[in-house]
Design a protein around this motif. Structure first.
Motif, mmCIF file in Angstrom:
data_model
loop_
_atom_site.group_PDB
_atom_site.id
_atom_site.type_symbol
_atom_site.label_atom_id
_atom_site.label_comp_id
_atom_site.label_asym_id
_atom_site.label_seq_id
_atom_site.Cartn_x
_atom_site.Cartn_y
_atom_site.Cartn_z
ATOM 1 N N MET A 93 7.087 68.701 14.992
ATOM 2 C CA MET A 93 7.067 67.079 14.647
ATOM 3 C C MET A 93 8.295 66.914 13.523
ATOM 4 O O MET A 93 8.660 65.836 13.793
ATOM 5 C CB MET A 93 5.806 67.069 13.848
ATOM 6 N N ALA A 94 8.350 67.757 12.736
ATOM 7 C CA ALA A 94 9.772 67.620 11.866
ATOM 8 C C ALA A 94 11.230 67.447 12.483
ATOM 9 O O ALA A 94 11.899 66.430 12.457
ATOM 10 C CB ALA A 94 10.023 68.890 11.055
ATOM 11 N N ASP A 95 11.151 68.399 13.730
ATOM 12 C CA ASP A 95 12.173 68.104 14.673
ATOM 13 C C ASP A 95 12.411 66.625 15.378
ATOM 14 O O ASP A 95 13.371 65.886 15.303
ATOM 15 C CB ASP A 95 12.329 68.982 16.036
ATOM 16 N N LEU A 96 10.990 66.200 15.739
ATOM 17 C CA LEU A 96 10.966 65.025 16.329
ATOM 18 C C LEU A 96 11.164 63.803 15.415
ATOM 19 O O LEU A 96 12.138 63.054 15.943
ATOM 20 C CB LEU A 96 9.519 64.811 16.966
ATOM 21 N N THR A 97 10.615 63.943 14.395
ATOM 22 C CA THR A 97 11.024 62.831 13.340
ATOM 23 C C THR A 97 12.313 62.606 12.895
ATOM 24 O O THR A 97 12.930 61.320 12.795
ATOM 25 C CB THR A 97 9.933 62.611 12.060
ATOM 26 N N THR A 98 12.835 63.633 12.812
ATOM 27 C CA THR A 98 14.390 63.776 12.382
ATOM 28 C C THR A 98 15.232 63.270 13.542
ATOM 29 O O THR A 98 16.162 62.269 13.332
ATOM 30 C CB THR A 98 14.852 65.278 12.074
ATOM 31 N N MET A 139 14.412 61.203 16.102
ATOM 32 C CA MET A 139 14.072 59.975 16.514
ATOM 33 C C MET A 139 14.134 59.000 15.228
ATOM 34 O O MET A 139 14.068 57.646 15.392
ATOM 35 C CB MET A 139 12.474 59.857 16.853
ATOM 36 N N GLY A 140 14.342 59.311 14.126
ATOM 37 C CA GLY A 140 14.801 58.691 12.941
ATOM 38 C C GLY A 140 13.635 57.931 12.494
ATOM 39 O O GLY A 140 13.721 56.692 11.827
ATOM 40 N N ILE A 141 12.410 58.427 12.519
ATOM 41 C CA ILE A 141 11.289 57.686 12.083
ATOM 42 C C ILE A 141 10.355 58.900 11.341
ATOM 43 O O ILE A 141 10.358 59.968 11.538
ATOM 44 C CB ILE A 141 10.305 57.024 13.253
ATOM 45 N N GLY A 142 9.406 58.133 10.504
ATOM 46 C CA GLY A 142 8.416 59.183 9.915
ATOM 47 C C GLY A 142 7.377 59.410 10.898
ATOM 48 O O GLY A 142 6.958 58.742 11.921
ATOM 49 N N SER A 143 6.628 60.428 10.165
ATOM 50 C CA SER A 143 5.231 60.816 11.277
ATOM 51 C C SER A 143 4.234 59.675 11.434
ATOM 52 O O SER A 143 4.073 59.661 12.746
ATOM 53 C CB SER A 143 4.455 61.842 10.696
ATOM 54 N N PRO A 144 3.981 58.822 10.710
ATOM 55 C CA PRO A 144 3.031 57.763 10.762
ATOM 56 C C PRO A 144 3.510 56.764 11.894
ATOM 57 O O PRO A 144 2.843 56.534 12.688
ATOM 58 C CB PRO A 144 3.059 57.280 9.422
ATOM 59 N N SER A 145 4.682 56.571 11.820
ATOM 60 C CA SER A 145 5.335 55.701 12.684
ATOM 61 C C SER A 145 5.368 56.466 14.181
ATOM 62 O O SER A 145 5.120 55.661 15.289
ATOM 63 C CB SER A 145 6.837 55.419 12.496
ATOM 64 N N LEU A 146 5.542 57.649 14.133
ATOM 65 C CA LEU A 146 5.652 58.458 15.623
ATOM 66 C C LEU A 146 4.152 58.173 16.085
ATOM 67 O O LEU A 146 3.926 58.059 17.338
ATOM 68 C CB LEU A 146 5.977 59.675 15.301
ATOM 69 N N GLY A 154 1.065 58.102 19.816
ATOM 70 C CA GLY A 154 -0.479 58.544 19.803
ATOM 71 C C GLY A 154 -0.334 60.036 19.160
ATOM 72 O O GLY A 154 -1.070 60.361 18.536
ATOM 73 N N SER A 155 0.293 60.900 19.746
ATOM 74 C CA SER A 155 0.313 62.032 19.660
ATOM 75 C C SER A 155 1.627 63.055 20.124
ATOM 76 O O SER A 155 2.412 62.353 21.085
ATOM 77 C CB SER A 155 -0.922 62.980 20.166
ATOM 78 N N LYS A 156 1.752 64.093 19.824
ATOM 79 C CA LYS A 156 3.081 64.902 20.351
ATOM 80 C C LYS A 156 2.771 65.248 21.773
ATOM 81 O O LYS A 156 3.544 64.977 22.537
ATOM 82 C CB LYS A 156 3.215 66.329 19.729
#
Length: 212
Positions: A41-46, A48-55, A60-62
């Motif tokens: 999830m850290a890879d994805l948020t970094t 995508m340039g968004i925080g976990s809540p926004s993702l 919805g989910s990974k």
């Protein structure tokens, strides 16, 4: 009282609008390069340039995000490999172009994309995600279905002998392309995969020439 100061402050503090399509493109590339399980999830948020809540709010989910990236991958990149296949008038021309275009696309020679096929290289099913694994297997099955349909049409139109096992021949061609995908990921260049494509078509011709 300075009535103009408040609007200026609000404008400066307003967050930029979330570009969902751009975020999805970045997630697709990340899953493509690393696979599902290895992508955190850290890879994805970094990326995508968004925080976990926004993702979570957007996707919805990974797992749900991965499903969307498979759709994005298909809709965005499949034409690189399939457009000439569908356009050619004979099955032989279609298959030859399909392998040639695969050699180019899988090695990133046409556009800046990761090497190999995201669907072919996916191991998500063996990583414990049964439903995602079934989705990937269904996506892989599309290739076999398209090749089989095209070869069956060629048999119906007398381009190839009706006694040819079109399913087996389609499976052979699919296997060649899957191997090309693995080799591309390991660093094989376009010229090497072009040679594989040429030899595969020699095998195709030999099978038709020796049809009973």
């Amino acid at each position: 009282m300075n009535t103009g100061s408040a609007p200026t402050s609000r404008t400066r503090g307003r967050p930029r609008a979330f570009d969902r399509a751009a975020a999805l493109a970045k997630a697709t590339r990340l899953f493509w390069e690393k696979g599902f399980e290895a992508t955190s999830m850290a890879d994805l948020t970094t990326a995508m340039g968004i925080g976990s809540p926004s993702l979570y709010a957007a996707f919805g989910s990974k797992e749900a995000l991965y499903v969307e990236t498979l759709d994005y991958y298909r809709d965005t990149y499949q034409a690189l490999i399939w457009s000439n296949f569908f356009a050619k008038p004979t099955a032989r021309e279609a298959l030859a172009c399909w392998l040639d275009d695969s050699a180019a696309a899988l090695t990133g020679s046409l556009v800046d994309i990761p090497r190999g096929c995201m669907v072919t290289l996916s191991a998500v099913g063996s990583e414990g995600y049964t439903e995602l694994g079934e989705l990937v297997r269904s996506a892989r099955a599309v290739t076999l279905a398209r090749l089989t349909e095209r070869l069956q049409r060629a048999a119906d139109e007398k381009e190839i002998a009706t006694c040819v096992d079109v399913h087996a021949l389609a499976r052979f061609m699919q296997t060649v392309q899957s191997g090309m995908s693995i080799l591309a990921r390991d660093g094989a260049d376009r010229s090497e995969l072009d040679a594989v494509a040429r030899i595969a078509m020699l095998g195709f011709d030999a099978r038709l020439a020796h049809a009973p």
